[in-house]
Scaffold this motif. Sequence first.
Motif, short mmCIF file in Angstrom:
data_model
loop_
_atom_site.label_atom_id
_atom_site.label_comp_id
_atom_site.label_asym_id
_atom_site.label_seq_id
_atom_site.Cartn_x
_atom_site.Cartn_y
_atom_site.Cartn_z
N MET A 151 13.25 -25.10 -58.37
CA MET A 151 14.16 -24.84 -59.41
C MET A 151 15.77 -24.90 -59.18
SD MET A 151 12.17 -21.01 -59.53
CE MET A 151 13.43 -20.36 -60.28
N ALA A 157 12.56 -17.87 -62.90
CA ALA A 157 11.36 -18.67 -63.31
C ALA A 157 11.06 -18.65 -64.69
CB ALA A 157 10.38 -18.66 -62.31
N THR A 179 14.17 -22.50 -68.13
CA THR A 179 13.06 -23.14 -67.04
C THR A 179 11.74 -23.25 -68.18
OG1 THR A 179 13.89 -21.92 -65.20
CG2 THR A 179 11.55 -22.95 -65.31
N ALA A 208 12.24 -29.22 -66.31
CA ALA A 208 12.21 -27.96 -65.41
C ALA A 208 10.91 -27.07 -65.16
CB ALA A 208 13.23 -27.09 -65.65
N LEU A 209 10.38 -26.89 -66.03
CA LEU A 209 8.99 -26.25 -65.97
C LEU A 209 7.78 -26.96 -65.06
CD1 LEU A 209 7.57 -23.74 -66.87
CD2 LEU A 209 6.63 -24.88 -68.93
N VAL A 217 8.50 -27.01 -61.41
CA VAL A 217 8.31 -25.59 -60.70
C VAL A 217 6.80 -25.35 -60.73
CG1 VAL A 217 8.88 -23.30 -60.86
CG2 VAL A 217 10.52 -24.85 -61.55
#
Length: 368
Positions: free
Chosen positions: A214, A278, A283, A289-290, A293
């Motif tokens: 993250m 999150a 995100t 980004a997702l 994570v």
Amino acid sequence: MNQRTHGRYADFQEPYEPSDGARPPNEYGPYESGPYESGPPPRRRGTIKRILISVLVVLLAVAVGTYFWADSKLRKEVDLGKVIDRPAEGEGTNYLIVGSDSRKGMSAAQRKSLHTGGSAEAGQRTDSMVILHIGSGGPTLISLPRDSNVTIPQFRGSETGRLRPAMGANKLNAAYAFDGPQLLVRTVEYNTGLHIDHYAEIGFTGFANIVEAMGGVEMNLDKGFTDKWSGADFKAGKQTLNGAQALAFVRTRHAFAASDLQRTKNQQKFLSALANQAASPGTVLNPFALYPVMSAGLDTLVVDKDMNPYLLARMFLAMKDVNSGDGRSMNMPVSGSVGGNLQWDRPKVKQLVNELKSDEPVTVTSGG
């Protein structure tokens, strides 16, 4: 022009009465028949419609694909159906969220940098335990101090399937050390009377990896503190914690007079901030980004056999609500200590559990 000519001319200028859908005349050409349309021509409208449908189909396919990809990565290793003598289900949904001190897969260098100590083969314990209740009255996050004085009841062994005798009074985290998640759930249910619907557990490595994926988690600390045992070294104010720092933050207890009680409050604060970040649009709507994570978390997350990505997302969103003030966080009510272990305030615990089971607003205070 005389009046007669004007009259003859007028005979040809009959008032224009357009029929439905006809275009009015103009100075550049004769009357035009056919429907009077505004906006893009039919062919262009058809193209736009096809593009929109195609985009929706692609998005749906990605969403479905992501769901099944995430579901396939979940480690559904905990069978709550094997837990014996369970209390009746109440209103709402109860998650038991556990942070274990598992060092599995960690190198010596990682154990040193994260200040975890021990070896990769060291027995597992629970550093944090939280009950998350989701209901119509909003979410409630309740920390269970690991040093709580509880009764470890009769249970069915997770490996042998045989009934084992009660182990009597002990620390809560001893239940996990003795026989893992199923005995921990059995012990929590026995001592609270609250039915646990789902279980989620993450170890040291997975926790640190999620935070790193993250890009860190922003925290605002009221006071700074240091702790040689966890490696904590924080100043007051806003700061972004990386994986190692986040792990030190949630593990520190020696730096506080309230020890484990303060640590549980810090764990709640961090979990809520983590969930809030999150679940943020930055995100969720950014695949770059997702997916990192999600991958970092799913690879090390141990859950019950009935868990799925939807239920996990619901869990995170509930913790986000707690962070935004739409829920409540508290410690299990305590009234003192027994042999150095925290003694729960039984009347308050009973009232708390009754309120959760009935999905009523929680009025109980933590105490202690």
